[in-house]
Design a protein around this motif. Structure first.
Motif, short mmCIF file in Angstrom:
data_model
loop_
_atom_site.label_atom_id
_atom_site.label_comp_id
_atom_site.label_asym_id
_atom_site.label_seq_id
_atom_site.Cartn_x
_atom_site.Cartn_y
_atom_site.Cartn_z
N HIS A 11 -42.50 -75.94 32.61
CA HIS A 11 -42.96 -75.99 34.10
C HIS A 11 -42.61 -77.31 34.62
CE1 HIS A 11 -46.20 -73.01 32.39
NE2 HIS A 11 -45.49 -72.36 33.10
N GLU A 12 -41.48 -77.22 35.57
CA GLU A 12 -41.04 -78.48 36.62
C GLU A 12 -41.05 -77.89 37.66
OE1 GLU A 12 -37.59 -80.16 35.02
OE2 GLU A 12 -38.23 -80.18 32.80
N ARG A 13 -40.87 -78.82 38.63
CA ARG A 13 -40.75 -78.45 40.21
C ARG A 13 -39.65 -77.65 40.39
NH1 ARG A 13 -41.71 -84.72 42.25
NH2 ARG A 13 -43.84 -84.97 41.85
N PRO A 14 -39.76 -76.77 41.41
CA PRO A 14 -41.04 -76.48 42.24
C PRO A 14 -41.95 -75.73 41.62
CG PRO A 14 -39.35 -75.36 43.06
CD PRO A 14 -38.52 -76.17 41.89
N ILE A 15 -43.27 -75.79 42.15
CA ILE A 15 -44.17 -74.69 41.67
C ILE A 15 -44.38 -73.89 42.96
CG2 ILE A 15 -46.57 -74.13 41.00
CD1 ILE A 15 -44.96 -75.09 38.93
N ILE A 16 -44.39 -72.61 42.72
CA ILE A 16 -44.39 -71.96 44.16
C ILE A 16 -45.57 -70.92 43.82
CG2 ILE A 16 -43.34 -70.12 45.75
CD1 ILE A 16 -40.73 -71.13 44.70
N SER A 17 -46.67 -71.09 44.71
CA SER A 17 -47.80 -70.02 44.47
C SER A 17 -48.87 -70.08 45.33
CB SER A 17 -48.74 -70.76 43.10
OG SER A 17 -49.85 -70.16 42.88
N ARG A 18 -49.24 -68.91 45.56
CA ARG A 18 -50.26 -68.85 46.95
C ARG A 18 -51.32 -69.63 46.48
NH1 ARG A 18 -49.80 -65.08 50.65
NH2 ARG A 18 -51.95 -65.16 51.19
N ALA A 19 -51.58 -69.85 45.32
CA ALA A 19 -52.95 -70.76 44.81
C ALA A 19 -52.79 -72.28 45.21
CB ALA A 19 -53.24 -70.74 43.56
N VAL A 20 -51.60 -72.57 45.33
CA VAL A 20 -51.34 -74.39 45.89
C VAL A 20 -50.32 -74.52 46.90
CG1 VAL A 20 -51.84 -74.83 43.31
CG2 VAL A 20 -49.22 -74.28 43.91
#
Length: 375
Positions: free
Chosen positions: A364-373
Motif C-alpha cells: 500500500h503506497e500513495r495514492p489511497i483512493i477511498s470514499r472513507a478517506v
C-alpha cells in the motif's frame, strides 16, 4: 569516476524518471542481455536515493532513521530475505547529503561490504536492537545504538534538526529521545519520496504483474468441482516461486457463499458447480509488489453475475479514465457507489472492498483512493 561506487555523489539527472510513454508499455524479459536496454539497477538505486534526499531536504528534518524494511531497501538497495519483514532487526540512517548507513543482521553486514559496491564499506555495520522485544532494553543494545546514531548525526552537522523516524519499538523510541534526538514522523517523508516511480520501477511492477498473469491462466485451467481453495493457493505459490518471486505475501481464495461478506483469506472449502471464485494475489518480484484481483465462475455464469460484472467494469473504466495529472483522489472516489448501495452500513465497513492504492516496495503506497478517506 564510477558513479555506482560513489553513492554520496548524485547529480540532478539522477532524479530523471526516464519515462518512455511512446506506444504500448513494454513487458521486458527478466534476464540481463546485451541486445536490449532492460532494468538499469544502478540508475534505479541512484534515482531512489536522490528522491529520498529531495524529500528530506523539503522537510523540516535533517536526517532519516529507518526501520521499515521497504524504506531500507529503497534508500540502501539492501535486502536479506523476506523473513526479516516483521523482525525489526535492521536499521538505516541517512543524514543530509551523506551516504546511507546500514546496520544489518550479523554476517549480512560483511556480505554488503563484499557484494554491495554502491555502499561505502565503513557504512555497512553489524547491529541489532530489540527484535520486537526479544532482546530486552536492559541488555543495553538500544542505548548503545541510539548513542551511536546520535553521534553520526552530530558529525554530519544535523544535531539541531529533527530526525525523521518511520517506526521503531517503543523502547527504542525512548532510547533515541534519551540520546538527545528530536524524533518526528519520517514515514510521510519516505512515502512522499517513493510516490513517483521511475521507468525501472514501472518495469519491475510490470514484470511482477506478468507473473500473476501466468498464475491466473493456471487457475482458470485448474478450477473445477472437487478442488479446494487451499489447493489453488498451493499451486499458485509453487508457480510464482518457480517464476522467480521473492515473496508470496498472500493469496486470497474465496468462493461460493464465502464471497459475501468478504473475509480476506482462504480455507479448505471445495469449489462447487455454479460457484463464483474470487482471488487476490499479493507477491513481489525484486521487491515490487502486486495486488491483482480476478473473479471466475465454476462452470457458466448466471445473468445476475454478468450484470454485476458489467456494472463493476463501468465503475473501474470510469475511474481509469478520470485519473490524470492534477486530479485529486476525491474526484475518483465520487465515481464509486456509496457503502449502503452494496450492503454496508458505512464507508469504513466497506473500505476493504472499495479502495484503490499505489504499489511499490510496499503493498500500500500513495495514492489511497477511498470514499472513507478521500472525501
Amino acid at each position: 569516476m564510477n558513479r555506482a561506487l560513489t553513492p554520496n555523489v548524485l547529480t540532478p539527472q539522477d532524479l530523471d524518471p526516464n519515462w518512455q510513454w511512446q506506444g504500448r508499455l513494454p513487458a521486458l524479459g527478466f534476464s540481463s542481455v546485451d541486445f536490449e536496454r532492460r532494468i538499469d539497477h544502478d540508475r534505479l538505486r541512484r534515482y531512489r536515493l536522490s528522491r529520498t534526499r529531495q524529500a528530506l531536504q523539503a522537510s523540516d528534518a535533517g536526517s532519516l532513521l529507518l526501520f521499515d524494511v521497504n524504506n531500507i531497501r529503497y534508500v540502501s538497495a539492501t535486502k536479506i530475505g523476506e523473513w526479516e519483514r516483521d523482525k525489526m532487526c535492521r536499521f538505516c540512517l541517512l543524514t543530509g547529503d551523506d551516504a546511507p548507513y546500514v546496520w544489518d543482521f550479523g554476517s549480512a553486514a560483511v556480505h554488503h561490504k563484499k557484494f554491495s559496491d554502491w555502499l561505502i564499506p565503513d557504512h555497512c555495520r553489524a547491529g541489532v536492537v530489540g527484535m520486537r522485544g526479544t532482546i530486552p532494553p536492559s541488555f543495553g543494545l538500544m542505548k548503545k545504538y541510539a548513542e551511536e546514531i546520535a553521534g553520526l548525526i552530530e558529525d554530519a552537522g544535523m544535531k539541531d534538526m529533527p530526525v525523521g523516524l518511520d517506526y521503531a519499538e517503543t523502547a527504542m523510541f525512548h532510547a533515541l529521545k534519551e540520546a538527545g534526538l528530536n524524533v518526528v514522523d519520517g514515514q510521510q517523508i519516505m512515502l512522499g519520496a517513493r510516490e513517483i516511480k521511475n521507468w525501472d520501477e514501472i518495469q519491475l511492477l510490470t514484470q511482477a504483474a506478468s507473473m500473476v498473469d501466468g498464475v491466473y491462466h493456471m487457475i482458470y485451467e485448474e478450477l473445477k468441482p472437487g478442488i479446494r481453495e487451499n489447493d489453488i493457493v498451493a499451486m499458485s505459490n509453487k508457480l510464482l516461486y518457480e517464476m522467480g518471486s521473492d515473496d508470496v505475501e498472500a493469496i486470497n481464495a474465496i468462493s461460493g457463499e464465502r464471497c459475501n461478506p468478504h473475509p480476506h483469506n482462504f480455507t479448505d472449502r471445495l469449489f462447487r458447480p455454479g460457484d463464483q471464485a474470487f482471488f487476490d494475489i499479493l507477491q513481489s518480484y525484486q521487491g515490487y509488489r502486486t495486488c491483482y484481483y480476478r473473479t471466475f465462475n465454476i462452470g457458466t455464469s448466471t445473468p445476475a453475475q454478468q450484470d454485476a460484472y458489467v456494472k463493476a467494469r463501468e465503475w473501474i473504466d470510469a475511474s481509469i479514465e478520470a485519473i490524470k495529472p492534477g486530479v485529486t483522489t476525491d474526484q475518483v472516489a465520487r465515481l464509486w457507489p456509496k457503502a449502503h448501495e452494496f450492503g454496508f452500513p458505512d464507508e469504513l465497513s466497506a473500505f476493504g472492498l472499495q479502495f484503490g492504492h499505489g504499489l511499490g516496495l510496499a503493498l500500500h503506497e500513495r495514492p489511497i483512493i477511498s470514499r472513507a478517506v478521500s472525501l
